[in-house]
Design a protein around this motif. Structure first.
Motif, mmCIF file in Angstrom:
data_model
loop_
_atom_site.group_PDB
_atom_site.id
_atom_site.type_symbol
_atom_site.label_atom_id
_atom_site.label_comp_id
_atom_site.label_asym_id
_atom_site.label_seq_id
_atom_site.Cartn_x
_atom_site.Cartn_y
_atom_site.Cartn_z
ATOM 1 N N PRO A 77 0.833 -1.207 0.000
ATOM 2 C CA PRO A 77 0.000 0.000 0.000
ATOM 3 C C PRO A 77 0.871 1.261 0.000
ATOM 4 O O PRO A 77 1.831 1.370 0.768
ATOM 5 C CB PRO A 77 -0.794 -0.126 1.303
ATOM 6 N N GLY A 78 0.565 2.181 -0.880
ATOM 7 C CA GLY A 78 1.363 3.387 -1.035
ATOM 8 C C GLY A 78 2.502 3.240 -2.019
ATOM 9 O O GLY A 78 3.116 4.238 -2.412
ATOM 10 N N GLY A 79 2.805 2.006 -2.436
ATOM 11 C CA GLY A 79 3.873 1.782 -3.398
ATOM 12 C C GLY A 79 3.447 2.152 -4.810
ATOM 13 O O GLY A 79 2.254 2.252 -5.117
ATOM 14 N N ARG A 80 4.433 2.330 -5.663
ATOM 15 C CA ARG A 80 4.161 2.790 -7.026
ATOM 16 C C ARG A 80 4.362 1.689 -8.054
ATOM 17 O O ARG A 80 5.208 0.809 -7.895
ATOM 18 C CB ARG A 80 5.067 3.974 -7.376
ATOM 19 N N ILE A 81 3.596 1.794 -9.127
ATOM 20 C CA ILE A 81 3.735 0.929 -10.298
ATOM 21 C C ILE A 81 3.968 1.836 -11.505
ATOM 22 O O ILE A 81 3.266 2.844 -11.667
ATOM 23 C CB ILE A 81 2.473 0.075 -10.512
ATOM 24 N N ALA A 82 4.941 1.494 -12.333
ATOM 25 C CA ALA A 82 5.203 2.261 -13.557
ATOM 26 C C ALA A 82 5.425 1.292 -14.708
ATOM 27 O O ALA A 82 6.124 0.286 -14.561
ATOM 28 C CB ALA A 82 6.417 3.171 -13.384
ATOM 29 N N LEU A 83 4.828 1.609 -15.852
ATOM 30 C CA LEU A 83 4.821 0.704 -16.997
ATOM 31 C C LEU A 83 4.982 1.491 -18.292
ATOM 32 O O LEU A 83 4.548 2.642 -18.389
ATOM 33 C CB LEU A 83 3.496 -0.063 -17.060
ATOM 34 N N THR A 84 5.572 0.843 -19.289
ATOM 35 C CA THR A 84 5.583 1.397 -20.640
ATOM 36 C C THR A 84 4.874 0.443 -21.586
ATOM 37 O O THR A 84 4.892 -0.783 -21.393
ATOM 38 C CB THR A 84 7.015 1.642 -21.148
ATOM 39 N N VAL A 85 4.245 1.000 -22.604
ATOM 40 C CA VAL A 85 3.689 0.228 -23.727
ATOM 41 C C VAL A 85 3.968 1.023 -24.995
ATOM 42 O O VAL A 85 4.187 2.234 -24.948
ATOM 43 C CB VAL A 85 2.171 -0.032 -23.595
ATOM 44 N N TRP A 86 3.931 0.343 -26.126
ATOM 45 C CA TRP A 86 4.047 1.044 -27.400
ATOM 46 C C TRP A 86 2.749 1.770 -27.712
ATOM 47 O O TRP A 86 1.666 1.247 -27.463
ATOM 48 C CB TRP A 86 4.380 0.066 -28.530
ATOM 49 N N ALA A 87 2.861 2.976 -28.224
ATOM 50 C CA ALA A 87 1.697 3.779 -28.559
ATOM 51 C C ALA A 87 1.088 3.325 -29.885
ATOM 52 O O ALA A 87 1.779 2.803 -30.763
ATOM 53 C CB ALA A 87 2.089 5.250 -28.644
ATOM 54 N N VAL A 88 -0.206 3.524 -30.009
ATOM 55 C CA VAL A 88 -0.942 3.256 -31.249
ATOM 56 C C VAL A 88 -1.763 4.498 -31.585
ATOM 57 O O VAL A 88 -2.484 5.012 -30.717
ATOM 58 C CB VAL A 88 -1.857 2.028 -31.086
ATOM 59 N N PRO A 89 -1.666 5.013 -32.809
ATOM 60 C CA PRO A 89 -0.901 4.461 -33.939
ATOM 61 C C PRO A 89 0.601 4.558 -33.728
ATOM 62 O O PRO A 89 1.091 5.435 -33.028
ATOM 63 C CB PRO A 89 -1.363 5.321 -35.129
ATOM 64 N N ALA A 90 1.303 3.627 -34.360
ATOM 65 C CA ALA A 90 2.746 3.556 -34.195
ATOM 66 C C ALA A 90 3.441 4.705 -34.902
ATOM 67 O O ALA A 90 2.972 5.196 -35.932
ATOM 68 C CB ALA A 90 3.261 2.231 -34.759
ATOM 69 N N ALA A 91 4.559 5.131 -34.331
ATOM 70 C CA ALA A 91 5.401 6.111 -35.013
ATOM 71 C C ALA A 91 5.969 5.491 -36.291
ATOM 72 O O ALA A 91 6.021 4.261 -36.445
ATOM 73 C CB ALA A 91 6.525 6.568 -34.091
ATOM 74 N N SER A 92 6.417 6.333 -37.192
ATOM 75 C CA SER A 92 6.813 5.858 -38.522
ATOM 76 C C SER A 92 7.960 4.854 -38.477
ATOM 77 O O SER A 92 7.974 3.884 -39.246
ATOM 78 C CB SER A 92 7.197 7.048 -39.410
ATOM 79 N N GLY A 93 8.903 5.048 -37.593
ATOM 80 C CA GLY A 93 10.023 4.107 -37.508
ATOM 81 C C GLY A 93 9.604 2.763 -36.970
ATOM 82 O O GLY A 93 10.090 1.713 -37.418
#
Length: 293
Positions: A153-169
């Protein structure tokens, strides 16, 4: 237990976790990453390193904390967390990845385990981080509930995901497969519609709110990944990740067709020195586990 690698055989009932959920998407992901550690490190691994400092900052990772890195891969995030003076525990579903992480981050405790079932009691960690791990689970909401369970309790969660729509590269390899007439094969399923969520700042924030996290937020990260045609091609040509399974699905002749189109399309991203500059965009989301009332 620092540096020790051992496959966890603890049952979900014994650790209080969710019952194992193996969707067709989960099964496909295990196949996509099997034996991929060397090819991943040589290509996609460098790409995925970019968000790591921001990810650790969003989770408030600092001296003396107990931190869990879920989907550690070869251990890049775990190593960066350890450099901040924390006690690191890391898990990955792919045994080769877990072994590499254990070798590269000797002070971490590394386990072979997959969401949505983690071999830990509830409330064990001050912070939980996952660099692109939600992209690789069949039921993101169940996975988030499990991350919340093992965070105090009180702890943090941090996450990344790829965005959609995808960047050109990011879209380059998929464009090459489409131009070559190589579709996504039937044994590489997409996430079930009822399990998916909008890959936008608003969509990911809503997912964290739905999981019961407080102070939830999300921001975009954009960067140019510098690589070469050869380096960027070797991962998919070796069958790494979903795009690799698509590229290799029609055998040697199909791989060569995709390679030819990839080489042509890559010219759009070539810099003056012959390298590739590939724009990418990801989402960084964060939230806090609600304090007990």
């Amino acid at each position: 237990m620092g540096g020790e690698l051992g496959e966890q055989v603890v049952k979900a009932a014994e650790v209080g976790g969710a019952a194992r959920v193996q969707t067709p998407f989960d099964v496909s992901e295990r196949r996509a990453w099997a034996g991929s550690v060397a090819a991943y490190e040589a290509g996609f691994g460098r790409l995925c390193a970019y968000p790591v400092p921001a990810l650790l900052d969003a989770a408030g990772v600092g001296q003396g904390m107990r931190v869990l890195d879920v989907g550690t891969g070869p251990g890049l995030v775990a190593a960066a967390a350890g450099a901040r003076g924390v006690q690191v525990v890391a898990v990955d579903a792919e045994p080769g990845m877990a072994k590499r992480a254990a070798q590269g981050v000797p002070d971490a405790a590394v386990y072979i385990a997959a969401l949505p079932q983690l071999p830990f009691m509830r409330n064990q960690f001050d912070a939980v981080i996952g660099n692109f791990v939600l992209n690789h689970v069949g039921r993101p909401r169940v996975a988030l509930a499990e991350l919340r369970r093992v965070t105090r309790p009180g702890g943090r969660i941090a996450l990344t995901v790829w965005a959609v729509p995808a960047a050109s590269g990011q879209a380059l390899l998929g464009r090459a497969a489409a131009a070559a007439g190589v579709p996504r094969p039937a044994d590489v399923p997409a996430l079930a519609p009822e399990d998916d969520f909008p890959r936008t700042e608003e969509g990911l924030t809503a997912l964290l709110n739905e999981a019961g996290l407080t102070e939830a937020g999300c921001r975009s990260l954009a960067w140019d990944h510098h690589t070469t045609v050869e380096e960027w091609w070797q991962g998919p040509a070796a069958g790494v990740a979903t795009i690799g399974r698509v590229v290799t699905s029609q055998g040697v002749e199909g791989v060569e067709r995709v390679r030819r189109h990839f080489a042509l399309l890559a010219e759009e991203f070539t810099d003056g020195d012959g390298g590739l500059v590939l724009p990418h965009r990801a989402l960084l989301a964060y939230g806090r586990v609600r304090q007990a009332s």
